[in-house]
Design an enzyme around this catalytic site. Structure first.
Site, PDB file in Angstrom:
ATOM      1  N   LYS A  70      15.408  -8.802 -12.404  1.00 29.35           N
ATOM      2  CA  LYS A  70      16.879  -8.625 -11.905  1.00 29.35           C
ATOM      3  C   LYS A  70      16.525  -8.561 -10.352  1.00 29.35           C
ATOM      4  O   LYS A  70      18.022  -9.387 -10.038  1.00 29.35           O
ATOM      5  CB  LYS A  70      17.451  -6.809 -12.446  1.00 29.35           C
ATOM      6  N   ASP A 107      26.867  -4.627 -12.578  1.00 25.93           N
ATOM      7  CA  ASP A 107      26.740  -3.147 -12.826  1.00 25.93           C
ATOM      8  C   ASP A 107      27.904  -2.233 -12.412  1.00 25.93           C
ATOM      9  O   ASP A 107      28.262  -1.442 -12.987  1.00 25.93           O
ATOM     10  CB  ASP A 107      25.372  -2.999 -13.067  1.00 25.93           C
TER      11      ASP A 107
END
Ligand code: ATR
Length: 278
Positions: A70, A107
């Site tokens: 990520k 997120d």
């Protein structure tokens, strides 16, 4: 009949077998009768860059990115959204028509969208949020809460130094507190969020001094296996408002699906059930 290419998307990680994203996107593809596919892609460290760059040639419109890539994926992106830059990591990649790789982080969006769906009357500007943990998930949650206007955020983490780094990164509305100071902090917290892995199946339990939490608090866990964590069960007993973790996972997937398959999907109980069963 058209000659349009079948749209492809997927999730890259290592390992990837346990990812619930294929079940999540697969449910939407079926529900909306979209002729497309979403697949798990395992890439070793040495193949990550070449593998990612090959995907547009194969017909991929984009991919989700998970552990351990990520952060690294930002070094390969041509366009980085503000929220991905702020969080320092990306989970949603889109291969643009102009050939550029765009990196986004959904997120924090997923965290907020889940609360808004479950607690439409939530007033973020009215009180302090206490955040447990200072890893990647905490960064996403904190940046999203700041964006919603939460006036004060207290971060408690086992490794205090990581919490200090978040304070430096996010500025004056964020303060660091010791875990041992939770009994004093909880009574004035409008919101408590667990962003650690504590309480997840196979991990140690999360144990915090609950006696003094206000029944007016909202308690959120980002752990969703089990769905009803010990933290949430205790919060319910105290009369707090409770938000479970599965919705963050479901909502963070919405922007990617919309980009790749050109349909804004709904998050509902049937989707949650499909993903929890996976
Ligand atoms: P993620 O990206 O999912 O947030 P991470 O960056 O590894 O994952 O962060 C995990 C978080 O859970 C951290 O806040 C970690 O605390 P440390 O910074 O002290 O490592 C916390 N955590 C994990 N296991 C823990 C444990 N046994 N006790 C307390 N905190 C724990």
């Amino acid at each position: 009949m058209t000659n349009a290419r079948i749209p492809l998307a997927g999730v890259i990680g290592a390992p990837i077998a346990h990812s619930r994203s294929p079940a999540l996107h697969g449910h939407w593809l079926k529900r909306y009768e979209i002729q497309g596919f979403y697949v798990p892609i395992e890439l070793a460290q040495e193949n990550f860059e070449a593998g990612l760059r090959s995907l547009p040639l194969l017909g991929f419109r984009g991919v989700n990115i998970t552990i351990p890539y990520k952060e690294r994926v930002l070094t390969l992106a041509d366009v980085i959204t503000d929220r991905a830059a702020l969080i320092g990591a990306a989970n949603t990649i889109t291969f643009r028509k102009d050939g550029r790789i765009q990196a986004d982080n959904t997120d924090g969006y997923g965290f907020i969208a889940n609360i808004r769906q479950n607690q439409p009357n939530w007033q973020p500007k009215t009180g302090t949020a206490v955040i447990l943990g200072a890893g990647g998930a905490a960064r996403a949650v904190i940046s999203a809460l700041l964006g919603e206007g939460v006036p004060e955020i207290l971060v408690a983490n086992r490794t205090r130094n990581r919490a200090e780094m978040l304070r430096e990164h996010f500025g004056a509305r964020v303060s660091v507190m010791d875990w041992s100071a939770l009994p004093e902090a909880l009574p004035k917290a409008a919101m408590l969020v667990n962003t650690t892995s504590l309480g997840m199946s196979g991990q140690p339990a999360l144990s915090i001094p609950f006696e003094r939490i206000s029944p007016k608090s909202m308690v959120c866990d980002i752990v969703y296996a089990p769905l009803e964590t010990n933290l949430l069960a205790q919060a319910r007993k105290k009369g707090c408002t409770v938000v479970t973790g599965i919705g963050m996972l479901l909502h963070q997937a919405v922007p990617g699906f919309e980009n790749w398959f050109r349909k804004r999907p709904e998050v509902d109980e049937a989707l949650a059930a499909a993903v929890l069963e996976a």
